[in-house]
Design a protein around this motif. Structure first.
Motif, short mmCIF file in Angstrom:
data_model
loop_
_atom_site.label_atom_id
_atom_site.label_comp_id
_atom_site.label_asym_id
_atom_site.label_seq_id
_atom_site.Cartn_x
_atom_site.Cartn_y
_atom_site.Cartn_z
N ALA A 26 3.68 10.72 47.75
CA ALA A 26 4.44 9.50 48.01
C ALA A 26 4.06 8.41 47.01
O ALA A 26 4.93 7.71 46.48
CB ALA A 26 4.19 9.04 49.44
N ALA A 27 2.76 8.27 46.76
CA ALA A 27 2.31 7.26 45.80
C ALA A 27 2.81 7.58 44.40
O ALA A 27 3.25 6.68 43.66
CB ALA A 27 0.78 7.18 45.83
N THR A 28 2.77 8.85 44.03
CA THR A 28 3.22 9.26 42.69
C THR A 28 4.69 8.95 42.48
O THR A 28 5.09 8.49 41.41
CB THR A 28 2.98 10.77 42.50
OG1 THR A 28 1.58 11.03 42.58
CG2 THR A 28 3.54 11.25 41.16
N HIS A 29 5.50 9.17 43.50
CA HIS A 29 6.95 9.02 43.36
C HIS A 29 7.46 7.67 43.87
O HIS A 29 8.67 7.44 43.90
CB HIS A 29 7.66 10.16 44.10
CG HIS A 29 7.31 11.52 43.58
ND1 HIS A 29 7.50 11.89 42.26
CD2 HIS A 29 6.77 12.62 44.20
CE1 HIS A 29 7.10 13.15 42.09
NE2 HIS A 29 6.66 13.60 43.24
N GLY A 30 6.54 6.78 44.25
CA GLY A 30 6.95 5.45 44.68
C GLY A 30 7.71 5.43 45.99
O GLY A 30 8.66 4.66 46.16
N ILE A 31 7.30 6.27 46.92
CA ILE A 31 7.98 6.39 48.21
C ILE A 31 7.10 5.79 49.30
O ILE A 31 5.90 6.06 49.36
CB ILE A 31 8.27 7.87 48.53
CG1 ILE A 31 9.23 8.44 47.48
CG2 ILE A 31 8.83 8.02 49.94
CD1 ILE A 31 9.39 9.93 47.56
N ARG A 32 7.68 5.00 50.16
CA ARG A 32 6.94 4.42 51.27
C ARG A 32 7.04 5.35 52.48
O ARG A 32 8.14 5.69 52.93
CB ARG A 32 7.49 3.05 51.64
CG ARG A 32 6.71 2.40 52.78
CD ARG A 32 7.24 1.03 53.12
NE ARG A 32 6.52 0.47 54.26
CZ ARG A 32 6.80 -0.71 54.80
NH1 ARG A 32 7.79 -1.45 54.31
NH2 ARG A 32 6.10 -1.16 55.83
N LEU A 33 5.91 5.73 52.98
CA LEU A 33 5.87 6.62 54.14
C LEU A 33 5.86 5.83 55.44
O LEU A 33 5.37 4.70 55.48
CB LEU A 33 4.61 7.48 54.09
CG LEU A 33 4.54 8.58 53.04
CD1 LEU A 33 3.14 9.20 53.02
CD2 LEU A 33 5.59 9.65 53.30
N ARG A 65 9.35 15.54 53.44
CA ARG A 65 10.08 16.41 52.51
C ARG A 65 10.59 15.63 51.30
O ARG A 65 10.63 16.15 50.18
CB ARG A 65 11.25 17.07 53.24
CG ARG A 65 12.04 18.06 52.40
CD ARG A 65 12.92 18.93 53.28
NE ARG A 65 13.65 18.14 54.27
CZ ARG A 65 14.16 18.67 55.38
NH1 ARG A 65 14.00 19.95 55.65
NH2 ARG A 65 14.82 17.91 56.22
N ALA A 66 10.94 14.37 51.49
CA ALA A 66 11.44 13.54 50.39
C ALA A 66 10.39 13.29 49.32
O ALA A 66 10.72 12.87 48.20
CB ALA A 66 11.95 12.21 50.93
N CYS A 67 9.13 13.55 49.63
CA CYS A 67 8.05 13.34 48.67
C CYS A 67 7.88 14.52 47.72
O CYS A 67 7.10 14.44 46.76
CB CYS A 67 6.73 13.09 49.40
SG CYS A 67 6.75 11.60 50.42
N VAL A 68 8.57 15.62 48.00
CA VAL A 68 8.46 16.83 47.17
C VAL A 68 9.57 16.79 46.15
O VAL A 68 10.73 17.07 46.45
CB VAL A 68 8.55 18.09 48.05
CG1 VAL A 68 8.33 19.34 47.20
CG2 VAL A 68 7.53 18.02 49.18
N ARG A 69 9.23 16.43 44.89
CA ARG A 69 10.27 16.10 43.92
C ARG A 69 10.11 16.79 42.58
O ARG A 69 10.77 16.41 41.61
CB ARG A 69 10.31 14.59 43.71
CG ARG A 69 10.65 13.84 44.98
CD ARG A 69 11.17 12.48 44.72
NE ARG A 69 11.81 11.93 45.91
CZ ARG A 69 12.82 11.06 45.87
NH1 ARG A 69 13.31 10.67 44.72
NH2 ARG A 69 13.34 10.61 46.99
#
Length: 338
Positions: A26-33, A65-69
Motif C-alpha cells: 500500500a505504501a509503495t503504490h500510494g494506497i490508503r488502507l 487486493r487493490a494493493c497487488v499491482r
C-alpha cells in the motif's frame, strides 16, 4: 503441531498475504488502507451471514487486493505463502487464485496465471514444499466468465507442483445459481482437474446438496452446514467428498459464535474426509496451525489430529510419491512420544 505433516488445500491468494506485506505494498503504490488493516488488525468482522456483514468483509478484501499491482507483488505473495506454510509443517499447498483480479496490471488473465505458476515452480524447487494452483471463478460474475477461466485452467492442467490442479467457485454463496456454473465445471472435469467449489458456509445444507448434484465436486470449500440436515451429511460421506473446514473463517464471519460450536467432530464421525484450511489469514488473523489448535480445543486427540492431516494429504492433488512419504511421516509423528 507445526511438526505434523499436512497439506493446505484452502488458501486464497490475496487472503494469504502477511499484514506487513499488504501495508508495504500500500505504501509503495500510494494506497490508503482501511484502519482495520492498519491499526485494528485483525479486523472485527460483522456477521457475514447477512448482507451488511459480507459487504464489510468484501470491502476489506478488495482493499487488500487493490494493493497487488505488479508481477513482483504477485511473486512475493506466492513466495511468502509458501514460506509460511513450510513453517507450519505443510508439504503441499494448493493456492487458490482468480487471475481476473490481477490481469489489469500484468497484461491479461493468461499472464496473471502464468506468473503465479512460474513462481510456484520456483519455490517448489527447494524441495521443502510443493505449490500448485487452483483457478477460482467468482459467483459474483457471469457464468460465461467461469467457462473462460475453466478453459484457461484446463490449458495449464497438470499433476505436479507449478501446475493448475483444480478449479473452484468462490465468493458470496447467495449470488448466482450453482447449476449455471455446471458447464464450466464440466470443462474442468474433462481436463482432469479437481473440482473444489465453495458451499455450505454462508448458506445451509441445501447449498451443499445443490453443489453435490450440479457440480459433482471432489472437495467442497467449507461445507460445515451440511450437519444441519443429516441426509445431506450422509450424502457428502457417501460421495467421498472432502470438506475443507476452516474454523477461523467460520467464527470470524459469524457463522458460529465460537470455535467450540464448529461441528468438526460431527462431520468426522459421519465418515466425511476433512482437510483443515486457513482460508484468508490476512482478514481472519489465524493460519493453518491455529486451525489444528482449534481442533485440539474441540477435544480431538493426537490420533484424530493425525487423521485430519491424512485427510488433507489424501484429498490433495500432490504427486503420489510425495503423498506416500508425507503419510509415512504422519505415522511417525503419531508414534513419537510427546
Amino acid at each position: 503441531m507445526q511438526d505434523l505433516p499436512k497439506a493446505h488445500l484452502h488458501l486464497h491468494f490475496t487472503g494469504s498475504m502477511r499484514v506487513g506485506t499488504v501495508r508495504e505494498l500500500a505504501a509503495t503504490h500510494g494506497i490508503r488502507l482501511p484502519d482495520a488493516l492498519v491499526s485494528e488488525w485483525p479486523p472485527r468482522l460483522a456477521k457475514a451471514t447477512d448482507e451488511r456483514g459480507w459487504f464489510r468483509f468484501q470491502r476489506l478484501y478488495d482493499a487488500a487486493r487493490a494493493c497487488v499491482r505488479s508481477e513482483e507483488d504477485m511473486r512475493r505473495i506466492v513466495r511468502e505463502a509458501a514460506a509460511d506454510d513450510v513453517a507450519e509443517g505443510s508439504r503441499w499447498l494448493e493456492l487458490q487464485v482468480d487471475p481476473t483480479s490481477y490481469a489489469p496490471f500484468v497484461g491479461g488473465i493468461t499472464p496473471a496465471l502464468e506468473i503465479v505458476l512460474d513462481e510456484a515452480r520456483k519455490v517448489s524447487a527447494s524441495g521443502e514444499i510443493g505449490v500448485a494452483v487452483v483457478v477460482a471463478a467468482s459467483r459474483m460474475r457471469h457464468p460465461l466468465e467461469a467457462r473462460t477461466l475453466a478453459r484457461l485452467a484446463a490449458h495449464h492442467a497438470g499433476d505436479e507442483a507449478g501446475d493448475v490442479v483444480g478449479f473452484g467457485l468462490s465468493n458470496d454463496e447467495r449470488r448466482g445459481a450453482v447449476a449455471d456454473f455446471a458447464p464450466a465445471f464440466a470443462i474442468a472435469r474433462r481436463a482432469g482437474l479437481a473440482l473444489v467449489p465453495h458451499g455450505g458456509e454462508l448458506l445451509g445444507a441445501q447449498s451443499v446438496m445443490e453443489t453435490l448434484e450440479h457440480l459433482d465436486p471432489d472437495r467442497i470449500g467449507h461445507g460445515v452446514r451440511s450437519v444441519e440436515d443429516p441426509q445431506v451429511l450422509d450424502a457428502v460421506a457417501e460421495a467421498g467428498v472432502t470438506l475443507e473446514v476452516c474454523p477461523g473463517s467460520n467464527v470470524a464471519l459469524g457463522v458460529y459464535a465460537a470455535a467450540g460450536e464448529v461441528p468438526l467432530r460431527r462431520i468426522i464421525e459421519a465418515g466425511v474426509p476433512v482437510a483443515l484450511g486457513a482460508d484468508d489469514p490476512l482478514l481472519f488473523g489465524s493460519r493453518l496451525v491455529a486451525q489444528y489448535a482449534a481442533a485440539r480445543d474441540l477435544g480431538l486427540d493426537d490420533a484424530e489430529l493425525a487423521r485430519l492431516a491424512r485427510g488433507s494429504l489424501e484429498g490433495s492433488r500432490m504427486p503420489s510419491a510425495l503423498r506416500r512419504a508425507a503419510l509415512a511421516d504422519v505415522d511417525a509423528w503419531l508414534d513419537t512420544p510427546a
